[in-house]
Design an enzyme around this catalytic site. Structure first.
Site, PDB file in Angstrom:
ATOM      1  N   ARG A  49       0.841  -1.201   0.000  1.00 25.63           N
ATOM      2  CA  ARG A  49       0.000   0.000   0.000  1.00 25.63           C
ATOM      3  C   ARG A  49       0.876   1.250   0.000  1.00 25.63           C
ATOM      4  O   ARG A  49       0.571   2.240  -0.649  1.00 25.63           O
ATOM      5  CB  ARG A  49      -0.950   0.006   1.202  1.00 25.63           C
ATOM      6  CG  ARG A  49      -1.670   1.345   1.370  1.00 25.63           C
ATOM      7  CD  ARG A  49      -2.809   1.316   2.356  1.00 25.63           C
ATOM      8  NE  ARG A  49      -2.543   0.569   3.555  1.00 25.63           N
ATOM      9  CZ  ARG A  49      -1.817   1.018   4.593  1.00 25.63           C
ATOM     10  NH1 ARG A  49      -1.253   2.219   4.548  1.00 25.63           N
ATOM     11  NH2 ARG A  49      -1.647   0.251   5.660  1.00 25.63           N
ATOM     12  N   TYR A 102     -16.578  17.412 -15.857  1.00 24.19           N
ATOM     13  CA  TYR A 102     -16.919  15.999 -15.979  1.00 24.19           C
ATOM     14  C   TYR A 102     -17.946  15.628 -14.909  1.00 24.19           C
ATOM     15  O   TYR A 102     -17.862  16.064 -13.756  1.00 24.19           O
ATOM     16  CB  TYR A 102     -15.652  15.158 -15.829  1.00 24.19           C
ATOM     17  CG  TYR A 102     -15.884  13.693 -15.576  1.00 24.19           C
ATOM     18  CD1 TYR A 102     -16.645  12.928 -16.451  1.00 24.19           C
ATOM     19  CD2 TYR A 102     -15.339  13.074 -14.457  1.00 24.19           C
ATOM     20  CE1 TYR A 102     -16.871  11.585 -16.214  1.00 24.19           C
ATOM     21  CE2 TYR A 102     -15.545  11.726 -14.212  1.00 24.19           C
ATOM     22  CZ  TYR A 102     -16.326  10.993 -15.096  1.00 24.19           C
ATOM     23  OH  TYR A 102     -16.550   9.668 -14.852  1.00 24.19           O
ATOM     24  N   ASP A 175      -6.810  18.904 -14.923  1.00 22.04           N
ATOM     25  CA  ASP A 175      -7.115  17.560 -15.402  1.00 22.04           C
ATOM     26  C   ASP A 175      -6.648  17.484 -16.852  1.00 22.04           C
ATOM     27  O   ASP A 175      -7.239  18.104 -17.736  1.00 22.04           O
ATOM     28  CB  ASP A 175      -8.615  17.293 -15.295  1.00 22.04           C
ATOM     29  CG  ASP A 175      -8.999  15.866 -15.669  1.00 22.04           C
ATOM     30  OD1 ASP A 175      -8.263  15.242 -16.453  1.00 22.04           O
ATOM     31  OD2 ASP A 175     -10.033  15.381 -15.181  1.00 22.04           O
ATOM     32  N   LYS A 200      -7.846   6.159 -19.444  1.00 21.30           N
ATOM     33  CA  LYS A 200      -8.132   6.664 -20.778  1.00 21.30           C
ATOM     34  C   LYS A 200      -6.907   6.536 -21.681  1.00 21.30           C
ATOM     35  O   LYS A 200      -6.436   5.443 -21.945  1.00 21.30           O
ATOM     36  CB  LYS A 200      -8.642   8.101 -20.663  1.00 21.30           C
ATOM     37  CG  LYS A 200      -9.734   8.313 -19.604  1.00 21.30           C
ATOM     38  CD  LYS A 200     -10.942   7.408 -19.776  1.00 21.30           C
ATOM     39  CE  LYS A 200     -12.152   7.824 -18.940  1.00 21.30           C
ATOM     40  NZ  LYS A 200     -11.985   7.782 -17.482  1.00 21.30           N
TER      41      LYS A 200
END
Length: 380
Positions: A49, A102, A175, A200
């Site tokens: 982690r 978005y 972004d 993406k």
């Protein structure tokens, strides 16, 4: 090492394995690491982690591609957003977001952070004065920018907005999912943090979900590292490996995405059933000048409005054969969707609601002639 983008994408963080000579970084499918005595971490790893060698390779590559100080890989783009905002904001603070943000970002602010006490305002980020007016002195901690935006492909002047945000003591967060670091590098233009949905274009093959943050400031990087470990929404080693594999071909894929999108936009502009086309590469696009200044090319996303309203838009989405009806974007295959009913349903009824007759295309890397023919028959 040379600093050419294509070279960095293939080599940054990806030295041959010291033990075996493998030229591709291994998938370190481990949760924990043998320690050489209490507190004696071997090569800096203790628990996956906190850090994992495969994730480290991806983070080093992302930092190099965005020309940042440090990068962080997450389980999704939304996990990256959440960790960042909880690092730099707290209850009572304020953020300016795009008025065509978005849908997932809007949902995070409106439905999650509202209960936490974080306030926000939406502003047209194409207007520097509108952003300045939306800032609350002493309270605004960040200006959140998408450029180009999703799905209306508005373009913000990153350098100008960086000046406005910094004058107010706020961070500029960009972004960069649609543009990718190949087409646009916000940190070099004055931004403080870059956000990616690596699902993406970075991954590029519709086979992995992930997110990333890249920072310019080392101290902010330390704060994010603490929150990433404390909150725990990290990228797993296989997801990190898939994303790293995708980055190797990002440059060549983006060139083809752009080639095809330009031809699609040209077709749509001339089509009698298309009311309006949103693509920064079109000279008539309001953000064309800003995009030409800060982007290498104009990207692979195209949106358009159809004559006949929502039902006509839905019929176009249903009639394509090569464009697959699906959410997400940025893969090698072409996708089509209806934002109002799909990716942006969360903004319905709000000031950020998208037009009902809007169709969004993620233009893939297939034969451009085949894509054009598919759209012609779908538009009828």
């Amino acid at each position: 090492m040379t600093d050419g983008f294509e070279t960095l994408a293939i080599h940054a963080g990806q030295e041959a394995d010291a033990r075996t000579g493998a030229v591709v970084p291994p998938i370190y499918a481990t949760s924990t690491y043998k320690q050489d005595g209490v507190g004696g971490r071997r090569s800096g790893y203790e628990y996956s982690r906190t850090a994992n060698p495969t994730r480290t390779a991806l983070e080093e590559c992302l930092a190099a591609l965005e020309d940042g100080t440090r990068a962080f890989a997450f389980a999704s783009g939304m996990a990256a957003e959440d960790t960042l905002l909880r690092t730099v904001c707290g209850p009572g603070d304020h953020v300016v977001i795009p008025n065509d943000a978005y849908g997932g970002t809007y949902r995070l602010f409106a439905k999650v952070y509202g209960r936490w006490g974080l306030d926000w305002d939406a502003a047209p980020l194409t207007s520097v004065e509108a952003v300045r007016a939306a800032i609350r002195p002493g309270t605004t901690k960040a200006v959140w920018v998408e450029t180009p935006t999703n799905p209306l492909l508005s373009v913000a002047d990153i350098g100008a907005l960086a000046g406005v945000a910094h004058d107010a003591g706020a961070l500029l967060i960009v972004d960069n999912t649609f543009a990718t670091p190949y087409l646009q590098q916000p940190l070099a233009l004055g931004a403080d943090v870059v956000v990616h949905s690596t699902t993406k274009y970075a991954g590029g093959h519709s086979d992995v979900v992930g997110g990333a943050l890249v920072v310019a400031d080392a101290e902010l990087g330390e704060r994010i590292a603490f929150h990433q470990n404390a909150m725990g929404a990290v990228a797993g080693p296989f997801d990190a490996w898939l994303t790293l594999r995708g980055l190797k071909t990002l440059a060549v894929r983006m060139d083809r995405h752009c080639d095809n999108a330009e031809r699609v936009a040209e077709l749509l502009v001339r089509h009698p059933r298309v009311v309006e086309v949103f693509y920064p590469g079109l000279p008539g696009h309001p953000g064309h000048e800003a995009a030409s200044k800060q982007m290498r090319r104009y990207g692979g996303m195209v949106s358009f409005r159809v004559e006949g309203g929502e039902q006509a838009a839905l019929r176009v989405c249903d009639r394509t054969r090569l464009f697959t009806l699906a959410e997400s974007l940025g893969g090698v295959e072409s996708l089509i969707e209806h934002p109002g009913r799909m990716t942006h349903a969360s903004v319905a009824g709000s000031a950020l609601e998208v037009p009902a007759d809007l169709v969004r295309l993620s233009v893939g890397i297939e034969s451009a002639d085949d894509l054009l023919e598919d759209l012609r028959q779908a538009l009828g």
